[in-house]
Write an enzyme that holds these catalytic residues in place. Structure first.
Site, PDB file in Angstrom:
ATOM      1  N   HIS A  12       0.998  -0.872  -0.173  1.00  0.00           N
ATOM      2  CA  HIS A  12      -0.030  -0.065   0.083  1.00  0.00           C
ATOM      3  C   HIS A  12       1.007   1.896   0.104  1.00  0.00           C
ATOM      4  O   HIS A  12       0.272   2.606  -0.016  1.00  0.00           O
ATOM      5  CB  HIS A  12      -0.902  -0.053   1.621  1.00  0.00           C
ATOM      6  CG  HIS A  12      -2.071  -0.954   0.915  1.00  0.00           C
ATOM      7  ND1 HIS A  12      -2.064  -1.559   2.761  1.00  0.00           N
ATOM      8  CD2 HIS A  12      -2.934  -1.499   0.765  1.00  0.00           C
ATOM      9  CE1 HIS A  12      -3.021  -2.254   2.322  1.00  0.00           C
ATOM     10  NE2 HIS A  12      -3.358  -2.745   1.065  1.00  0.00           N
ATOM     11  N   HIS A  13       2.683   1.203  -0.499  1.00  0.00           N
ATOM     12  CA  HIS A  13       2.947   2.236  -0.608  1.00  0.00           C
ATOM     13  C   HIS A  13       2.831   3.496  -0.785  1.00  0.00           C
ATOM     14  O   HIS A  13       2.425   4.401  -1.528  1.00  0.00           O
ATOM     15  CB  HIS A  13       4.597   1.820  -0.522  1.00  0.00           C
ATOM     16  CG  HIS A  13       4.788   1.638  -1.957  1.00  0.00           C
ATOM     17  ND1 HIS A  13       4.424   0.064  -2.900  1.00  0.00           N
ATOM     18  CD2 HIS A  13       5.173   2.408  -2.521  1.00  0.00           C
ATOM     19  CE1 HIS A  13       4.710   0.582  -3.686  1.00  0.00           C
ATOM     20  NE2 HIS A  13       5.890   1.618  -4.149  1.00  0.00           N
ATOM     21  N   LYS A  72      -2.826  -2.464  -8.028  1.00  0.00           N
ATOM     22  CA  LYS A  72      -2.966  -3.405  -8.814  1.00  0.00           C
ATOM     23  C   LYS A  72      -2.771  -4.429  -9.277  1.00  0.00           C
ATOM     24  O   LYS A  72      -1.133  -4.941  -9.361  1.00  0.00           O
ATOM     25  CB  LYS A  72      -2.124  -1.604 -10.155  1.00  0.00           C
ATOM     26  CG  LYS A  72      -2.805  -2.047 -11.517  1.00  0.00           C
ATOM     27  CD  LYS A  72      -3.804  -0.626 -12.255  1.00  0.00           C
ATOM     28  CE  LYS A  72      -3.883  -1.550 -12.822  1.00  0.00           C
ATOM     29  NZ  LYS A  72      -5.086  -2.815 -13.013  1.00  0.00           N
ATOM     30  N   LYS A 117       7.291  -4.701 -10.035  1.00  0.00           N
ATOM     31  CA  LYS A 117       7.526  -4.611 -11.666  1.00  0.00           C
ATOM     32  C   LYS A 117       6.721  -2.693 -11.602  1.00  0.00           C
ATOM     33  O   LYS A 117       7.238  -2.494 -12.453  1.00  0.00           O
ATOM     34  CB  LYS A 117       6.210  -5.100 -12.292  1.00  0.00           C
ATOM     35  CG  LYS A 117       6.092  -5.836 -13.485  1.00  0.00           C
ATOM     36  CD  LYS A 117       4.960  -6.405 -13.500  1.00  0.00           C
ATOM     37  CE  LYS A 117       5.038  -7.587 -13.395  1.00  0.00           C
ATOM     38  NZ  LYS A 117       4.364  -8.562 -13.929  1.00  0.00           N
ATOM     39  N   ASP A 162       7.999   2.418 -13.083  1.00  0.00           N
ATOM     40  CA  ASP A 162       7.389   4.114 -12.190  1.00  0.00           C
ATOM     41  C   ASP A 162       5.940   3.991 -13.135  1.00  0.00           C
ATOM     42  O   ASP A 162       5.828   4.939 -13.459  1.00  0.00           O
ATOM     43  CB  ASP A 162       8.227   5.114 -13.408  1.00  0.00           C
ATOM     44  CG  ASP A 162       9.319   5.100 -13.053  1.00  0.00           C
ATOM     45  OD1 ASP A 162      10.064   4.886 -11.738  1.00  0.00           O
ATOM     46  OD2 ASP A 162      10.964   6.066 -13.424  1.00  0.00           O
ATOM     47  N   LYS A 204      -2.945  -8.706  -6.815  1.00  0.00           N
ATOM     48  CA  LYS A 204      -3.097  -9.752  -8.144  1.00  0.00           C
ATOM     49  C   LYS A 204      -4.520 -10.404  -7.087  1.00  0.00           C
ATOM     50  O   LYS A 204      -4.496 -10.291  -6.221  1.00  0.00           O
ATOM     51  CB  LYS A 204      -1.905 -11.072  -7.902  1.00  0.00           C
ATOM     52  CG  LYS A 204      -2.367 -12.111  -9.183  1.00  0.00           C
ATOM     53  CD  LYS A 204      -1.729 -11.193 -10.152  1.00  0.00           C
ATOM     54  CE  LYS A 204      -1.303 -11.590 -11.472  1.00  0.00           C
ATOM     55  NZ  LYS A 204      -0.513 -11.233 -12.263  1.00  0.00           N
ATOM     56  N   SER A 245      -1.784  -0.610 -18.651  1.00  0.00           N
ATOM     57  CA  SER A 245      -3.305  -0.439 -17.451  1.00  0.00           C
ATOM     58  C   SER A 245      -3.254   1.158 -16.924  1.00  0.00           C
ATOM     59  O   SER A 245      -4.421   1.755 -16.868  1.00  0.00           O
ATOM     60  CB  SER A 245      -2.953  -1.456 -16.805  1.00  0.00           C
ATOM     61  OG  SER A 245      -3.463  -2.388 -16.967  1.00  0.00           O
TER      62      SER A 245
HETATM   63  P1  NAD Z   1      -3.307 -16.621 -21.055  1.00  0.00           P
HETATM   64  O1  NAD Z   1      -4.645 -17.417 -20.338  1.00  0.00           O
HETATM   65  O2  NAD Z   1      -3.703 -16.111 -22.579  1.00  0.00           O
HETATM   66  O3  NAD Z   1      -2.948 -17.785 -22.360  1.00  0.00           O
HETATM   67  C1  NAD Z   1      -2.033 -18.491 -21.383  1.00  0.00           C
HETATM   68  C2  NAD Z   1      -1.400 -20.100 -22.426  1.00  0.00           C
HETATM   69  O4  NAD Z   1      -0.711 -21.049 -21.785  1.00  0.00           O
HETATM   70  C3  NAD Z   1      -2.953 -20.450 -22.823  1.00  0.00           C
HETATM   71  O5  NAD Z   1      -2.348 -20.809 -23.874  1.00  0.00           O
HETATM   72  C4  NAD Z   1      -2.375 -21.707 -21.900  1.00  0.00           C
HETATM   73  O6  NAD Z   1      -3.005 -23.068 -23.390  1.00  0.00           O
HETATM   74  C5  NAD Z   1      -0.646 -21.844 -22.720  1.00  0.00           C
HETATM   75  N1  NAD Z   1      -0.565 -23.217 -21.616  1.00  0.00           N
HETATM   76  C6  NAD Z   1      -1.060 -23.316 -20.669  1.00  0.00           C
HETATM   77  N2  NAD Z   1       0.048 -23.907 -19.768  1.00  0.00           N
HETATM   78  C7  NAD Z   1       0.834 -25.070 -20.348  1.00  0.00           C
HETATM   79  C8  NAD Z   1       1.941 -25.323 -20.633  1.00  0.00           C
HETATM   80  N3  NAD Z   1       2.162 -25.911 -19.147  1.00  0.00           N
HETATM   81  N4  NAD Z   1       2.868 -25.553 -21.460  1.00  0.00           N
HETATM   82  C9  NAD Z   1       2.108 -24.974 -22.960  1.00  0.00           C
HETATM   83  N5  NAD Z   1       1.350 -23.784 -22.322  1.00  0.00           N
HETATM   84  C10 NAD Z   1       0.374 -23.925 -21.337  1.00  0.00           C
HETATM   85  O7  NAD Z   1      -2.450 -15.720 -20.124  1.00  0.00           O
HETATM   86  P2  NAD Z   1      -2.101 -14.052 -20.483  1.00  0.00           P
HETATM   87  O8  NAD Z   1      -2.366 -13.523 -20.936  1.00  0.00           O
HETATM   88  O9  NAD Z   1      -0.918 -14.785 -21.687  1.00  0.00           O
HETATM   89  O10 NAD Z   1      -0.678 -14.905 -19.035  1.00  0.00           O
HETATM   90  C11 NAD Z   1      -0.163 -15.886 -19.736  1.00  0.00           C
HETATM   91  C12 NAD Z   1       1.747 -15.782 -18.358  1.00  0.00           C
HETATM   92  O11 NAD Z   1       1.901 -13.939 -18.436  1.00  0.00           O
HETATM   93  C13 NAD Z   1       1.588 -15.592 -16.903  1.00  0.00           C
HETATM   94  O12 NAD Z   1       2.628 -16.130 -16.001  1.00  0.00           O
HETATM   95  C14 NAD Z   1       0.272 -14.030 -16.601  1.00  0.00           C
HETATM   96  O13 NAD Z   1       0.605 -13.536 -15.082  1.00  0.00           O
HETATM   97  C15 NAD Z   1       2.027 -13.285 -17.218  1.00  0.00           C
HETATM   98  N6  NAD Z   1       1.550 -11.978 -17.305  1.00  0.00           N
HETATM   99  C16 NAD Z   1      -0.093 -11.599 -18.236  1.00  0.00           C
HETATM  100  C17 NAD Z   1       0.172 -10.488 -18.554  1.00  0.00           C
HETATM  101  C18 NAD Z   1      -1.072  -9.617 -19.408  1.00  0.00           C
HETATM  102  O14 NAD Z   1      -1.551  -8.987 -19.423  1.00  0.00           O
HETATM  103  N7  NAD Z   1      -2.376 -10.728 -19.582  1.00  0.00           N
HETATM  104  C19 NAD Z   1       1.019  -9.400 -18.177  1.00  0.00           C
HETATM  105  C20 NAD Z   1       2.320  -9.357 -17.553  1.00  0.00           C
HETATM  106  C21 NAD Z   1       2.129 -11.220 -17.030  1.00  0.00           C
END
Ligand code: NAD
Length: 474
Positions: A67-68, A73, A97, A102, A109, A366
């Site tokens: 909460h700093h 988010k 992150k 910044d 989460k 975002s």
């Molecule tokens: P998503 O649900 O859109 O896609 C994830 C994909 O990974 C899916 O197609 C799924 O079938 C596949 N998958 C699942 N298990 C798997 C495995 N064992 N081997 C291969 N593929 C597999 O999710 P996303 O939003 O793309 O998020 C993916 C990662 O990125 C997560 O770690 C998330 O926390 C991170 N992330 C997402 C965002 C965002 O803006 N969406 C931002 C930062 C980080």
């Protein structure tokens, strides 16, 4: 795979160990460091949902790590594997992150134990709205409190349901739409958010490739993406867009690893066509000119220049790290490399572009969306035509002083004013480039072993400054 409590604990331990390692290089007081590391609040809830006469109890969680700065988010994850430690690890990463790029937010989460692939749309809508209502009841969501976004298993549709539920409970709150980001553009979203994380990953990789000192000895030829061989794990939002932008800049996508298996073609796979094929057939397998790979995790060990793990945490671990042949690991997912694997990879001189920097494009855009919601105006709306008129005057002056006339397309290009998508992408590019150099400078100045430690330390120091000036209440 993040498929048990044990995996969640492993993830949180890794994040804590990364923190502790970086904290050793910090000048901050131990008490402040302990506060920066701790999760500030955890809310767990169980609620009933009735669909087609059947009642199911659903578990949800929201963790506000810091909460700093407010609001906090972080995304909401829908998966049967969601557990408290996993969400805490993800919330913790969000704090660092935001500091790295910044963005003036604390980290948070959320997670809901539900399988989005096997649940009906009706069920997903009920669960999403009820989860939002539970957060509203406890004052755990709002434009100035905590602002969720999409993550694994959720997207703009779920964010629209959350915004609508929040508005129903907060009728007349003028900035209500700022309670969540990643909304559809028609519901207060911003152009460029869907692809932001992947585009940010591309900008980060591009910047790192220019850093010849960092990549010395890896055997990487050239300083651009042209001809670089890339394997991506996860063809979801992050993986698809990261691969798409890299391919657009000349990279060759040789492998795609998905949950049902993988495909490989060393001459390259058209990422858009592969995505379409998966949407149409429900599987990545049997794509033209590609070899099917039954166990897609094996592909993390294939030869390539850049490996982009973009699925889930703990994918590269003590079991497979020694066999990884990629020269660069670009962490699209959160926590794809465990602490043990990180040690092994650093010894092997693999360069890791860490998650808390590399996938920060999502939260950056975002933040732009939230600003748009608070200001109630589309970026570029006020200035675009004024800018264009000023560029036209400049072009006219150049033409009359040189006696040459520009072609219609040259004129159009030179007199283009900034619109929303242009401003979002420019803000994102600037953020990713600046953050890269900030971290890299810290790595050099403090003689740190790797970019992850430098990114954590950069974030810790920034958050520390915040705590020092806030003081301790009461
Ligand atoms: P998503 O649900 O859109 O896609 C994830 C994909 O990974 C899916 O197609 C799924 O079938 C596949 N998958 C699942 N298990 C798997 C495995 N064992 N081997 C291969 N593929 C597999 O999710 P996303 O939003 O793309 O998020 C993916 C990662 O990125 C997560 O770690 C998330 O926390 C991170 N992330 C997402 C965002 C965002 O803006 N969406 C931002 C930062 C980080």
């Amino acid at each position: 795979m993040g498929n048990s409590q044990n995996e969640g604990k492993k993830f949180l331990d890794s994040v804590h160990q990364y923190f502790d390692h970086a904290a050793k290089f910090s000048r901050l007081d131990q008490g402040i460091l302990a506060q920066i590391k701790a999760c500030n609040s955890v809310y767990k809830v169980s609620f009933p949902v009735e669909v087609d006469g059947k009642i199911e109890v659903i578990e949800g969680i929201r963790v506000q790590h810091s909460h700093h700065k407010l609001p906090s988010k972080g995304g909401i994850r829908y998966s049967m594997q969601v557990d408290e430690d996993e969400v805490k690890a993800l919330a913790t990463l969000m704090t660092f992150k935001c500091a790295v790029v910044d963005v003036p937010f604390g980290g948070a989460k959320g997670g809901v134990k539900i399988n989005p692939r096997t649940s009906s749309v009706k069920m997903l809508e009920k669960v999403t709205r009820r989860y939002a209502a539970e957060l509203i009841k406890k004052n755990l969501i709002g434009p100035g409190i905590d602002v969720p976004a999409p993550d694994y298993g959720t997207g703009s549709r779920e964010m629209a349901w959350i915004a609508d539920t929040y508005q129903a409970f907060n009728y007349g709150e003028i900035s209500a739409l700022g309670c969540v980001t990643g909304k559809p553009v028609g519901q207060g979203g911003i152009r460029g958010r869907a692809e932001a994380t992947g585009l940010g990953i591309y900008f980060g990789i591009r910047e790192a490739l220019l850093d010849t000192d960092l990549l010395k000895g890896l055997g990487i030829e050239g300083t651009t993406l042209e001809g670089k061989k890339i394997i991506v794990q996860g063809l979801g939002n992050v993986g698809y867009h990261a691969a798409f932008f890299c391919q657009k800049d000349g990279a060759i996508i040789t492998g795609i690893a998905e949950r049902e298996g993988g495909i490989y073609n060393e001459n390259g796979i058209d990422i858009q066509e592969a995505f379409r094929h998966r949407s149409e057939t429900g599987s990545i397998l049997d794509f033209k000119d590609c070899k099917n790979i039954v166990n897609s995790t094996d592909m993390l060990e294939y030869e390539c220049d850049i490996l982009i793990p973009a699925a889930l945490e703990n994918q590269i671990n003590e079991k497979n790290a020694a066999s990884v042949k990629a020269k660069i690991i670009a962490e699209g997912a959160n926590g794809p490399v465990t602490r043990e694997a990180d040690d092994i990879l650093i010894k092997k001189k693999v360069v890791i572009l860490p998650d808390l920097y590399l996938n920060a494009g999502g939260v950056t855009v975002s933040y732009f969306e939230w600003l748009k919601n608070l200001s109630h105006v589309r970026f570029g709306r006020m200035g675009k035509r004024a800018e264009e008129a000023s560029y036209r005057r400049l072009v006219n002056a150049i033409e009359s002083s040189t006696g040459k006339t520009m072609t219609a397309s040259e004129r159009a290009m030179l007199t283009q004013g900034s619109d929303e998508i242009g401003l979002v992408r420019s803000g994102l590019e600037d953020t990713m480039i600046n953050a890269y150099h900030e971290i890299r400078d810290v790595m050099i100045d403090k003689k740190l072993p790797d970019l992850r430690t430098a990114a954590f330390l950069t974030a810790i120091e920034k958050i520390g400054v915040s705590y020092e000036s806030l003081g301790i209440f009461p």
